[in-house]
Each structure stands twice: as C-alpha cells, then as structure tokens.
Scaffold this motif. Sequence first.
Motif, short mmCIF file in Angstrom:
data_model
loop_
_atom_site.label_atom_id
_atom_site.label_comp_id
_atom_site.label_asym_id
_atom_site.label_seq_id
_atom_site.Cartn_x
_atom_site.Cartn_y
_atom_site.Cartn_z
N GLU A 167 0.82 -1.20 0.00
CA GLU A 167 0.00 0.00 0.00
C GLU A 167 0.86 1.25 0.00
O GLU A 167 2.06 1.23 0.27
CB GLU A 167 -0.90 -0.02 1.23
N ASP A 168 0.17 2.30 -0.25
CA ASP A 168 0.86 3.58 -0.26
C ASP A 168 1.41 3.87 1.11
O ASP A 168 0.74 3.67 2.12
CB ASP A 168 -0.12 4.68 -0.65
N GLY A 169 2.56 4.35 1.12
CA GLY A 169 3.18 4.65 2.40
C GLY A 169 3.90 3.47 2.99
O GLY A 169 4.81 3.63 3.77
N ALA A 170 3.51 2.28 2.60
CA ALA A 170 4.17 1.10 3.13
C ALA A 170 5.26 0.71 2.15
O ALA A 170 5.10 -0.17 1.33
CB ALA A 170 3.16 -0.03 3.29
N SER A 178 11.85 -6.34 6.34
CA SER A 178 11.67 -4.97 6.81
C SER A 178 12.75 -4.73 7.84
O SER A 178 12.67 -5.20 8.96
CB SER A 178 10.28 -4.83 7.42
N GLY A 188 5.15 -3.36 16.52
CA GLY A 188 3.83 -3.62 17.06
C GLY A 188 3.32 -2.48 17.91
O GLY A 188 3.35 -1.31 17.51
N LEU A 214 -9.27 14.56 6.42
CA LEU A 214 -10.09 13.36 6.24
C LEU A 214 -11.32 13.41 7.14
O LEU A 214 -12.44 13.12 6.69
CB LEU A 214 -9.24 12.13 6.56
N LEU B 37 -9.03 7.23 3.21
CA LEU B 37 -8.97 6.18 4.24
C LEU B 37 -7.94 5.13 3.86
O LEU B 37 -7.20 4.64 4.71
CB LEU B 37 -10.36 5.54 4.37
N ASP B 38 -7.92 4.81 2.58
CA ASP B 38 -6.94 3.83 2.12
C ASP B 38 -5.52 4.33 2.41
O ASP B 38 -4.68 3.59 2.93
CB ASP B 38 -7.14 3.59 0.63
N LEU B 40 -4.67 6.43 4.60
CA LEU B 40 -4.45 6.48 6.04
C LEU B 40 -4.04 5.11 6.57
O LEU B 40 -3.06 4.97 7.33
CB LEU B 40 -5.74 6.95 6.72
N GLY B 42 -2.75 2.73 4.84
CA GLY B 42 -1.44 2.41 4.30
C GLY B 42 -0.34 3.06 5.13
O GLY B 42 0.69 2.44 5.42
N GLY B 43 -0.58 4.31 5.53
CA GLY B 43 0.41 4.98 6.36
C GLY B 43 0.57 4.31 7.70
O GLY B 43 1.69 4.16 8.22
N ARG B 45 0.09 1.20 8.33
CA ARG B 45 0.84 -0.04 8.12
C ARG B 45 2.33 0.26 7.96
O ARG B 45 3.17 -0.44 8.53
CB ARG B 45 0.31 -0.73 6.88
N ALA B 46 2.64 1.30 7.21
CA ALA B 46 4.03 1.66 7.04
C ALA B 46 4.67 2.03 8.37
O ALA B 46 5.81 1.71 8.65
CB ALA B 46 4.15 2.81 6.05
N ASP B 49 5.40 -1.04 10.06
CA ASP B 49 6.53 -1.69 9.41
C ASP B 49 7.83 -0.97 9.71
O ASP B 49 8.89 -1.46 9.37
CB ASP B 49 6.30 -1.71 7.89
N ILE B 94 -10.49 -3.39 -1.08
CA ILE B 94 -9.56 -4.53 -0.99
C ILE B 94 -8.24 -4.08 -0.38
O ILE B 94 -7.67 -4.75 0.49
CB ILE B 94 -9.36 -5.13 -2.39
N ARG B 95 -7.75 -2.94 -0.83
CA ARG B 95 -6.49 -2.45 -0.30
C ARG B 95 -6.59 -2.16 1.19
O ARG B 95 -5.69 -2.50 1.98
CB ARG B 95 -6.07 -1.18 -1.04
N SER B 98 -6.47 -5.42 3.04
CA SER B 98 -5.15 -6.05 3.13
C SER B 98 -4.25 -5.25 4.07
O SER B 98 -3.46 -5.83 4.83
CB SER B 98 -4.53 -6.16 1.74
N ASN B 99 -4.38 -3.93 4.03
CA ASN B 99 -3.60 -3.12 4.95
C ASN B 99 -3.97 -3.41 6.39
O ASN B 99 -3.12 -3.54 7.27
CB ASN B 99 -3.81 -1.63 4.67
N ARG B 105 -1.66 -8.08 11.89
CA ARG B 105 -0.58 -9.03 12.11
C ARG B 105 0.52 -8.39 12.95
O ARG B 105 1.14 -9.03 13.78
CB ARG B 105 -0.02 -9.49 10.77
N HIS B 106 0.73 -7.11 12.70
CA HIS B 106 1.74 -6.43 13.48
C HIS B 106 1.34 -6.32 14.94
O HIS B 106 2.15 -6.54 15.84
CB HIS B 106 1.98 -5.03 12.92
#
Lengths: 425, 110
Positions: A167-170, A178, A188, A214, B37-38, B40, B42-43, B45-46, B49, B94-95, B98-99, B105-106
């Motif tokens: 995804e974006d940002g990831a 990673s 976590g 948002l 939202l997508d 957000l 994604g961010g 998740r990053a 990560d 879907i994105r 998955s995010n 999982r994290h």
Amino acid sequence: MTEQQRSHEGDEPEGLSEEPLGVEAAAQERTGEDPAGQDDERLDRDGAEERDEGLAQDGADGGDEGLAQGRADEDDDRAGEDRVDDERVVEDRGDDDDLVVTHVVPDAAPTLDLPPDAEDEAGAALRESHAWQLSAEAVASLPPEAPPTFEPKPTSDDAAPGGSDVEDGAAGAAPEPSGAPGPSRPTGWAALGSALRPRATRAQVLAGVLCAVLGFAIVVQLRQNGDSALSQLRQDDLVRLLDEASTRSDQLSREAADLQRERDQLVSGSNNRQAAIDAARRSAATQGILAGRLPAVGPGVRITVTDNGGSVRPITMLNMLEELRNAGAEAVQLNDQRVTASSAFTGSTGAVQLDGTTLTAPYVWLVIGDPDTIATALDIPGGAMAYVRNDGGSGSVDKLTEVHVDALRAAAEPRYATPAAVPGS
Amino acid sequence: MIAVIGLAIGVVIGLLVHPTVPAELQPYLPIAVVAALDALFGGLRALLDGIFDDRVFLTSFLSNVLVAAFIVFLGDQLGVGTQLSTAVVVVLGIRIFSNVAAIRRHLFKA
C-alpha cells in the motif's frame, strides 16, 4: 547519479557477476598500457569507464524492467525511500568510485557481524529482494556491529498478495526483510505507542493535518448523505429518476381520469336510477289511484241519489258514471265500492248491481275532480241528473274541498297479458 | 497522537461549519474519502513496518484522492460513472482490508 545508483543496486545479481569482469578488463587494459603516456591512460581510463557505464546502463535497463514487472505497485512509494537511501550511501562512501558504490549494500551486508543463520538469511533475502530495497531507516540505523534481525517472510495467505498490493506509504512491505533492528526499532504496539506520543515532528504534523482533512471530509459527506439523497446523484441517475417519475405520473393521471369518468358514470347512473324510481313511484301512484288500488284524497263532489220507488235503472247509473268521467273525475266511489275502468252496472231497475254487488239506496257517489266542472256537467239539461229525475229519483250535488275515497279494489292479476318490452327504453 | 487530534479537529470543524458541497464535487467526495482512508491505513501499516515516511504519506494521500476523483470524473464523462465508482470503491476496499490485515498481524501477531 541517483538513477544510476539505483539501477546498479537494483540489478545486484547481474552486477555482481558482470562488473568485476569490467573492472578486471579495465585493469588489464590499464596495466597493459602502462608505458603509455598519461594522456593515453586517461583516454583508456575514460574508455573503460565508458564501457563500464555501458554495462551498468544495460543492467540498469534490464533491472528496471524487471522491477517494473515485479513490483510495479511499490515503485512510486519506494521512490522517496530510495532517494534517501542513495543519499546516505553516497554520504557514507564519500569519494568512492561508482563501481565500488554499486557494491555497497551487498558487500556491506556480509561484513556486518551477523549471526551465522541470520547472515545466511539476510544474504539470501537481500539477493532475492534486491539490496536497494533496504529502507532508509534500516541503512541509516545499521551500526557496524549491530546484528540486524531480519523478520522472516510472512508465509500466510494474506501475505502473498501483499507483495503486489503493497500500500501507499508502506514502502517496505511484508515480503521484504523490513529492516527493523531489534533494539532501536520498536515493533507492534511499541511502534504504535511511540508514534502516538505527541511530538512536533514534520511527519506528525503532516499526518495530523491530513487526518483533519479526512475527518472534515467524512463529516461533510455524512451530513451531505443525510441531507438529501437526490442532491448527490449524478446526472444520468437523475434523468432516469425523472423519466420514471414522469412516466409514473402519466400513468397515475390516466388512471385518475378513468376513475373520474367511472365515478361520473356511476353518479349519473344512480341519478338516472333515482329518477326512474321516482318516475315509477309517481306512475305507480297515478295508476294505483286510477286502478283503485290506492286511497285518494282531494277536492271533489258528493252526489246523493235517492231512489224513492226503486225505479232507478242501471243505465241511469251508467250515464252518471260516464258523465263524471267526461267531466274529468279521477277517483270515484259508489257507496262502499271503488269504481274503476272495469266496473260494470248490471242488475235490474231498483236492484242495480255494481260488479255483481247489489247497491242499496241512497246511492252516494264520492268523486275527486274539479268540483265546479263536475257539478255543472251533471246539471246540464238532458244530463245525468235529468235521467235520475226521469226515473223518479232525486239527487243533490255537494261541492267539497276535500273528498276521501277510501274504498279499494284489488286489481286482478292479468291471466294472459304480460309486460312487453317498451321500444326505445 | 497528533493525527488522532487532527482527526477529531476535522470532525469538529465539519460539525460546526456546516459546509455545503458544491454540486459538481458531490459525486467525488465519497470516493475521495474512501481513497483517503486507504492512504491512512497504508500509512499506519508503514508506520508499524517501521518505514513510515511523511513525504510518501503526503503524496500517496493526495494522489489517491486525486486519482480516485479523476477516475470517477472520467467515468462520468464516459457514461459509466456509477460502474467506475463501484470499481474504485471495490479496489480501495480490498487495499484497505489487506492493509488492515497487515496492521493486525503487526499488533496481534495473528
């Protein structure tokens, strides 16, 4: 610089196999032509570099294509990281030759103090995922002795699409190592907690602003959605709705017109029926009076005929009745009997019978009609009263404002005649 | 924390200001919200990560919103706006899922 750098790094496996050859070739050329002058050497060096660059360029192209196919989704997101990565690499390596720089990551990785298993894993992961994917933080935070712990690849089903749906940002998503060195990189909940700590960093402020946007948009949209469902439909939907509405309106108006017409018909029909009923009732009354089925009241005369010697003949009575009818009598009663169209005077002189019933003197006629006309008609010379006097009887006529004809006569049911359809109705 | 505060501030502003969306933008706002939202998630998740980068976040946020709105606009021009809106929402959904799976999982190691 950045492009080239990335291309070198991205093409690591090929670069590993080819570039040493290039270096060796250049070195051989250089050594072989050492006796030549500085200019020649410089020329040759240039040539070697050009050749190397060409090689690297080819590798770069191929690598880019492979990257584009393998991780098209990630390229954009990763760009920022890569740039940072490259800058830092360059800073670290300072004035080193390009060729050396290209080896930075793979060479650096094995030289780190890795545990044996981690080393193998890391090396494999690096070659597999192209070294340049190491995130900026990972490279920056790699102290020479820090044992990097690479998380094993997630193997669950959810992870599989992660490679293509990063995804974006990831930037460094699931399938890659990673680079999160254990001690310095919280994971976590710890990462979440550290991120939630309010700090006036640029990232935090930016995220705050974007989240504010948002939230604002969500609220606006919710409010908008609640306000009116129509206002946010697009033109096609609105046109379709309008068509449907107008079609429905046409149908309804047609239906309304039909119902209105039906109602009118019913109303007028009931009017007609009521009128018919009224007419029938009036007709029945009239005919009932004429036929003697109904009692009647109205202005008229009372005629009293006395028969002193029993000399009044039936024909005299018949004359009297006909004279009354001529004068417009509407209801006639003689003694207790109703006189109708089918009445008949029979019998003999002094014993006159009306419809088979013998009358007894005095004979009292009750007649409803115009009193003056009837009285005058009876008294005309040679008229009904004259007949009575000729028979030896006597009579008197009293004009009354109200005469009650109460005697009734049951109309015989017709044995042969039945009602026929009236033409025109 | 600042992000959460920002979200709350945005909500409050939206509640207070009572804005009316221009008619031309009304079909695009919901899509843009989903796209944001997508970005957000994604961010987030990053962040988990350990590779969060504000520049990437900003660009992905804006490009997500703009591209989603543009796709819907294009669909409107082509006469398939409704279908394309659905497609965009499905893809973004879907994105997001998955995010969220990666985030889960994290956080929960499961």
